[in-house]
Design a protein around this motif. Structure first.
Motif, PDB file in Angstrom:
ATOM      1  N   ASP A 169     -36.735   4.458 -18.477  1.00  0.00           N
ATOM      2  CA  ASP A 169     -36.770   3.384 -17.481  1.00  0.00           C
ATOM      3  C   ASP A 169     -36.833   3.913 -16.051  1.00  0.00           C
ATOM      4  O   ASP A 169     -36.976   3.127 -15.104  1.00  0.00           O
ATOM      5  CB  ASP A 169     -35.540   2.479 -17.637  1.00  0.00           C
ATOM      6  CG  ASP A 169     -35.598   1.646 -18.910  1.00  0.00           C
ATOM      7  OD1 ASP A 169     -36.714   1.478 -19.437  1.00  0.00           O
ATOM      8  OD2 ASP A 169     -34.541   1.184 -19.376  1.00  0.00           O
ATOM      9  N   THR A 170     -36.716   5.228 -15.879  1.00  0.00           N
ATOM     10  CA  THR A 170     -36.727   5.840 -14.553  1.00  0.00           C
ATOM     11  C   THR A 170     -38.117   6.430 -14.279  1.00  0.00           C
ATOM     12  O   THR A 170     -38.541   7.364 -14.954  1.00  0.00           O
ATOM     13  CB  THR A 170     -35.668   6.960 -14.443  1.00  0.00           C
ATOM     14  OG1 THR A 170     -34.382   6.400 -14.763  1.00  0.00           O
ATOM     15  CG2 THR A 170     -35.642   7.545 -13.046  1.00  0.00           C
ATOM     16  N   ASP A 171     -38.806   5.881 -13.302  1.00  0.00           N
ATOM     17  CA  ASP A 171     -40.187   6.281 -13.031  1.00  0.00           C
ATOM     18  C   ASP A 171     -40.309   7.746 -12.640  1.00  0.00           C
ATOM     19  O   ASP A 171     -41.270   8.415 -13.006  1.00  0.00           O
ATOM     20  CB  ASP A 171     -40.784   5.400 -11.921  1.00  0.00           C
ATOM     21  CG  ASP A 171     -40.916   3.952 -12.351  1.00  0.00           C
ATOM     22  OD1 ASP A 171     -41.015   3.712 -13.570  1.00  0.00           O
ATOM     23  OD2 ASP A 171     -40.894   3.076 -11.477  1.00  0.00           O
ATOM     24  N   TRP A 172     -39.352   8.287 -11.891  1.00  0.00           N
ATOM     25  CA  TRP A 172     -39.499   9.642 -11.397  1.00  0.00           C
ATOM     26  C   TRP A 172     -39.104  10.717 -12.415  1.00  0.00           C
ATOM     27  O   TRP A 172     -39.269  11.906 -12.174  1.00  0.00           O
ATOM     28  CB  TRP A 172     -38.679   9.837 -10.121  1.00  0.00           C
ATOM     29  CG  TRP A 172     -37.220   9.556 -10.259  1.00  0.00           C
ATOM     30  CD1 TRP A 172     -36.607   8.345 -10.161  1.00  0.00           C
ATOM     31  CD2 TRP A 172     -36.185  10.506 -10.540  1.00  0.00           C
ATOM     32  NE1 TRP A 172     -35.253   8.474 -10.355  1.00  0.00           N
ATOM     33  CE2 TRP A 172     -34.963   9.794 -10.580  1.00  0.00           C
ATOM     34  CE3 TRP A 172     -36.166  11.882 -10.738  1.00  0.00           C
ATOM     35  CZ2 TRP A 172     -33.748  10.414 -10.836  1.00  0.00           C
ATOM     36  CZ3 TRP A 172     -34.952  12.499 -10.990  1.00  0.00           C
ATOM     37  CH2 TRP A 172     -33.767  11.774 -11.035  1.00  0.00           C
ATOM     38  N   LEU A 173     -38.629  10.282 -13.586  1.00  0.00           N
ATOM     39  CA  LEU A 173     -38.360  11.246 -14.646  1.00  0.00           C
ATOM     40  C   LEU A 173     -39.458  11.216 -15.704  1.00  0.00           C
ATOM     41  O   LEU A 173     -40.191  12.167 -15.872  1.00  0.00           O
ATOM     42  CB  LEU A 173     -36.993  10.961 -15.284  1.00  0.00           C
ATOM     43  CG  LEU A 173     -35.758  11.382 -14.483  1.00  0.00           C
ATOM     44  CD1 LEU A 173     -34.478  10.989 -15.230  1.00  0.00           C
ATOM     45  CD2 LEU A 173     -35.774  12.893 -14.249  1.00  0.00           C
ATOM     46  N   GLY A 174     -39.580  10.109 -16.416  1.00  0.00           N
ATOM     47  CA  GLY A 174     -40.586  10.017 -17.468  1.00  0.00           C
ATOM     48  C   GLY A 174     -40.052  10.502 -18.807  1.00  0.00           C
ATOM     49  O   GLY A 174     -39.049  11.213 -18.893  1.00  0.00           O
TER      50      GLY A 174
END
Length: 529
Positions: A169-174
């Motif tokens: 759910d975290t865009d900057w992790l993936g």
């Protein structure tokens, strides 16, 4: 890698030395276990981003399961033949490199292949941690440390899906970080163990590896697991595919039994597992594995489909079960170390497990969450008291030189039981749900000859009345699974009843006096090679 032979008992490690080494071992175990659960939530997005198919989706899971389960007894035997610390470090390297590579894949085919390699490392880490703890402390003292193992298993089971949901759910992790997460943990553990883990090993120049037996076991188990994984979905239980795969497994495993009775260093020491206590512990562990993994795996589906909760909420709702595992494994472990008795806790655990599943067998799609929480807590408590103590029963019955093979054998049967449980209960759930959906839709006057409500779990895309029928069907059918799980757990209780009420030994290795406790007429564990 350094081969080893029988060595005199090493000086007992102090509690501080054991705890320093245990810190690294628990980090390794956490990384191995969480790597499986953290991916479960993210897998739909992973396969979707890589352009994979439903068949490939299944194989991403199956490849890891096959490699891990089939290789477990082999890793256990290697721990008897070679330097345990070096072997663990090799397994850490395999697992870490495979995890890193999984996060860098460009298509699903690559992911499947690398997940198989990761599964080899996972299987090795899970059994080697238990073997090394067995080589550090006596069975009596091992109980207190097994409590830590139970806590790590519980945290990784609950924390994995929560971490997976947060990462995706975290865009900057993936989703790549679902695989990368384990790498720094294992790297730190590698260097920690280099400094803190010191085991006495002596060289054995004439070591012979049972390559034929290992190959037959791996092939036979892999074919059996493939059948268990796909039967009921891709083909019927009674079909030519079932006949071919089951017959092939029987032939391969039968050949393995013949080989294992003749070779000098068998992968699975049959003279150990055919004794009364190890055999009963294997049966009980098989039942606990089937009940625990087969039943608990469907709780997440129940909370999401039947009750409408999100994946993260469903993970949080299973906390009572994992809390039960943490508390009971820690308390029971300390009591085992204090008394040296293990049978009472196994019996109590199996009984509580049966009671917990009996409670859950009464649920439907409207059951109180408080009632379910109590049932899940009882299930977790039973697992925490029984699972690791069953390993102790087997480890207590073998000398140090056979510790790895014995530990690998019981870990294998527990994993196999879980796999069979998931497959059988999954088939029961599918049939129950199909019948209930058909009845529910017919009551609404909807034609059930099509696939409405049966081919998809996208409830938001369904008309409200149909979605409610599907929810109710899943909720009401899940209770049947837990009734089956309760019966399986009861079988484990019956097996545990016949365990010998022995007192755990206080030495790391077996001494001559203990050999007299082995059943008359069977080959003794200290016999000639």
């Amino acid at each position: 890698m350094t081969a080893v032979t029988d060595a005199p008992p090493a000086p007992a490690m102090s509690h501080r030395e054991v705890m320093r080494a245990l810190s690294g071992l628990l980090m390794v175990l956490f990384a191995a276990m969480v790597s499986s659960t953290v991916v479960s939530v993210a897998l739909p997005q992973i396969v979707g981003d890589l352009g994979g198919t439903q068949s490939q989706y299944t194989w991403v899971v199956t490849a890891t399961l096959l490699a891990s389960t089939a290789s477990t007894p082999i890793w256990g035997k290697l721990a008897d033949l070679f330097d345990k610390k070096r072997l663990l470090q090799i397994a850490i390297a395999i697992f870490a490199l495979a995890s890193l590579a999984c996060g860098l894949v460009e298509n699903t085919g690559q992911l499947i292949a690398l997940r198989a390699v990761q599964g080899l490392g996972m299987g090795a880490l899970q059994v080697l941690v238990q073997v090394i703890i067995g080589a550090m402390v006596s069975p009596k003292e091992r109980g207190r440390y097994n409590g830590y193992l139970g806590a790590v298993m519980a945290v990784s089971t609950v924390g994995g899906p929560l971490l997976g949901g947060a990462i995706t759910d975290t865009d900057w992790l993936g989703w790549e970080w679902c695989f990368f997460l384990a790498v720094p943990i294992t790297v730190v553990a590698f260097f920690m163990l280099q400094r803190t883990l010191h085991l006495a090993e002596s060289k054995k120049p004439d070591t012979k590896i049972d390559y034929l037996g290992a190959s037959l076991i791996a092939a036979g188990v892999s074919l059996l697991l493939l059948w268990v994984t796909f039967v009921g979905n891709d083909f019927d239980w009674i079909s030519w595919q079932t006949a071919l795969m089951v017959a092939g497994s029987v032939i391969l495993l039968g050949g393995a039994v013949v080989v294992e009775t003749k070779v000098r260093e068998p992968v699975v020491p049959l003279h150990v597992i055919k004794r009364r206590d190890p055999a009963l512990a294997v049966v009980a562990s098989l039942a606990v594995g089937m009940a625990m993994f087969g039943g608990a795996v469907f709780l997440g589906q129940y909370f999401q489909i039947a009750r409408g909760y999100s994946p993260t909420e469903a993970g949080l709702l299973t906390i009572p079960m994992m809390f039960g595992v943490m508390v009971s494994s820690t308390i029971a472990g300390r009591l085992v170390s204090k008394t040296g008795r293990v049978k009472p806790y196994i019996l109590t655990g199996a009984l509580v497990l049966t009671g917990g599943f009996t409670m859950l067998a009464t649920i439907d799609h409207t059951t109180s969450l408080v009632f379910m929480g109590v049932g899940m807590f009882l299930v977790g408590t039973g697992v925490g008291m029984a699972m690791q103590n069953l390993v102790l029963v087997v480890q207590n019955s073998v000398p140090l030189r056979e510790l790895g093979a014995a530990s690998g054998a019981i870990a294998f049967f527990r994993s196999l039981g879980g796999t069979i449980g998931v497959s059988v209960l999954g088939a029961v759930l599918a049939n129950q749900v199909a019948d209930k959906i058909a009845s529910g839709l017919a009551a609404l006057g909807i034609d059930t000859s099509g696939s409405l409500g049966g081919s998809t779990l996208d409830l938001d895309a369904m008309p409200a009345p149909v979605a409610e029928v599907v929810r109710a069907s899943y909720g009401d059918a899940t209770g049947h699974l837990f009734m089956i799980s309760a019966c399986i757990a009861a079988a484990g209780f019956i097996a545990a009843l016949f365990l010998t009420p022995v007192k755990l030994r206080e030495t790391v290795d077996m001494v001559e006096e203990i050999v007299e406790e082995i059943a008359v007429g069977e080959e003794t564990v200290l016999g000639a090679k």
